[in-house]
Design a protein around this motif. Structure first.
Motif, short mmCIF file in Angstrom:
data_model
loop_
_atom_site.label_atom_id
_atom_site.label_comp_id
_atom_site.label_asym_id
_atom_site.label_seq_id
_atom_site.Cartn_x
_atom_site.Cartn_y
_atom_site.Cartn_z
N LEU A 131 -24.73 -2.15 3.77
CA LEU A 131 -23.75 -2.48 3.34
C LEU A 131 -23.39 -2.89 1.76
O LEU A 131 -24.44 -3.52 1.66
N THR A 132 -22.73 -1.86 1.10
CA THR A 132 -22.65 -1.79 -0.05
C THR A 132 -21.92 -2.80 -0.44
O THR A 132 -21.31 -3.23 0.25
N LYS A 133 -21.97 -3.37 -1.78
CA LYS A 133 -20.21 -4.38 -2.14
C LYS A 133 -19.11 -3.52 -2.42
O LYS A 133 -18.43 -4.32 -1.71
N THR A 134 -18.95 -1.92 -2.65
CA THR A 134 -18.00 -1.37 -2.26
C THR A 134 -17.28 -1.13 -0.27
O THR A 134 -16.74 -1.46 -0.08
N GLY A 135 -18.53 -1.31 -0.07
CA GLY A 135 -18.37 -0.99 1.57
C GLY A 135 -17.93 -2.71 2.06
O GLY A 135 -17.36 -2.34 2.51
N LYS A 136 -18.14 -3.59 1.64
CA LYS A 136 -17.54 -5.20 1.75
C LYS A 136 -15.89 -5.31 1.73
O LYS A 136 -15.24 -5.52 1.54
N THR A 137 -16.46 -4.87 0.31
CA THR A 137 -14.46 -5.09 -0.37
C THR A 137 -13.72 -4.07 0.61
O THR A 137 -12.37 -4.35 0.73
N ALA A 138 -14.21 -2.60 0.90
CA ALA A 138 -13.34 -1.72 1.52
C ALA A 138 -12.68 -1.99 2.27
O ALA A 138 -11.99 -2.09 2.94
N LEU A 139 -13.94 -2.72 3.45
CA LEU A 139 -13.60 -3.49 5.10
C LEU A 139 -12.54 -4.92 4.78
O LEU A 139 -12.08 -4.57 5.54
N SER A 140 -13.05 -6.00 3.95
CA SER A 140 -11.89 -6.82 3.91
C SER A 140 -10.54 -6.14 3.18
O SER A 140 -9.32 -6.76 3.95
N LYS A 141 -10.35 -5.18 2.71
CA LYS A 141 -9.26 -4.27 2.29
C LYS A 141 -8.66 -3.41 3.70
O LYS A 141 -7.51 -3.48 3.22
N TYR A 142 -9.05 -3.14 3.94
CA TYR A 142 -8.91 -2.47 5.23
C TYR A 142 -8.55 -3.10 6.25
O TYR A 142 -7.06 -3.31 6.67
N TRP A 143 -8.79 -4.72 6.37
CA TRP A 143 -7.84 -5.98 8.07
C TRP A 143 -7.04 -6.19 7.23
O TRP A 143 -6.05 -6.48 7.28
N LYS A 144 -7.15 -6.09 5.06
CA LYS A 144 -5.91 -6.71 5.44
C LYS A 144 -4.30 -6.01 5.04
O LYS A 144 -3.00 -5.79 5.84
N SER A 145 -5.47 -4.37 5.06
CA SER A 145 -3.96 -3.39 5.18
C SER A 145 -3.58 -3.16 7.08
O SER A 145 -2.19 -2.87 7.26
N ILE A 146 -4.55 -3.46 7.89
CA ILE A 146 -4.19 -3.96 9.27
C ILE A 146 -3.59 -5.45 9.11
O ILE A 146 -1.92 -4.74 9.78
N ASP A 147 -3.71 -5.80 8.46
CA ASP A 147 -2.51 -7.36 8.76
C ASP A 147 -1.07 -7.50 8.18
O ASP A 147 -0.07 -7.50 9.19
N GLU A 148 -1.27 -6.09 7.29
CA GLU A 148 -0.14 -5.92 6.83
C GLU A 148 1.15 -5.70 7.81
O GLU A 148 1.92 -5.24 8.18
N ILE A 149 0.64 -4.08 8.51
CA ILE A 149 1.09 -3.48 9.36
C ILE A 149 1.25 -4.36 10.48
O ILE A 149 2.67 -4.65 11.57
N ARG A 150 0.17 -5.31 11.61
CA ARG A 150 -0.02 -6.17 12.27
C ARG A 150 1.15 -6.74 12.39
O ARG A 150 2.41 -7.53 13.15
N LYS A 151 1.90 -8.04 10.78
CA LYS A 151 2.00 -8.95 10.24
C LYS A 151 4.07 -8.24 11.13
O LYS A 151 4.88 -10.13 10.98
N SER A 152 4.44 -7.54 11.06
CA SER A 152 6.39 -6.94 11.62
C SER A 152 6.01 -6.78 13.13
O SER A 152 7.54 -7.03 13.12
N ILE A 153 4.76 -7.39 13.82
CA ILE A 153 5.09 -7.93 15.35
C ILE A 153 6.41 -9.38 15.52
O ILE A 153 6.26 -9.95 14.51
#
Lengths: 93, 93
Positions: free
Chosen positions: B71-93
DNA sequence: GCAAACCAGTTTGTGTTACAAACCATTATT
DNA sequence: AATAATGGTTTGTAACACAAACTGGTTTGC
């Protein structure tokens, strides 16, 4: 646990989440909330209906057609299963 | 926040999660862990490389070719951003 | 020694599908 | 009466996930 591809598609995931909160929603609301084209929204709603995840109610507001969507029990279950499968992947962090 | 479609694809999400845990992994390991065809795995790894999310190292194990992914640094960052975007959608539950 | 099988992947072909554009039917608006 | 707006649906297309076929080399069996 397998990821449900019907729900996994971002547009449909957002639709499902909105529906899970409000119990009834119409086409125009989704359209303006999600900022997608009408055609795109329409076909996503079709897929969700075909999966049995939403019910579509078509009636008229006076003379103007009006379409309302509602999450089915199957849809609710599928959505919560979906989140479980996401958790399963995520918990490996 | 927009969902990163490169990562969102289930197969690649799993790959990214594995990589995020072990810092280096080879083709065969991914293949047996994820139970996909070689062609499919290969093209997913290509996409991840082209996105700049993984680095591919090709060397030889004796006489046998051996491919390692990291994994590159870019990849790591992108992955944690990804989870944040998922959380953003999910928190509306 | 030379096929046959195997290993480690890559390339190719195809069915699906997300998306936007075009369209349809009706109702305001100018 | 033409034009725009409303509320959608249908159609066309580029992208892509996947498996099958292929490649290049190696080991095994006879």
């Amino acid at each position: 646990m397998e990821i449900d591809k019907i729900i996994h598609e971002p547009a449909r995931l957002r639709i499902m989440m909105i529906l899970s909160g409000v119990d009834e929603v119409d086409f125009s609301f989704l359209l303006s909330t999600l900022e997608m084209t009408k055609g795109n929204l329409s076909s996503h709603m079709d897929r969700l209906e075909q999966a049995g995840y939403v019910e579509i109610f078509k009636n008229f507001n006076g003379k103007i057609p009006h379409t309302v969507y509602r999450l089915t029990k199957t849809g609710k279950t599928a959505l919560s299963k979906y989140w479980k499968s996401i958790d399963e992947i995520r918990k490996s962090i």
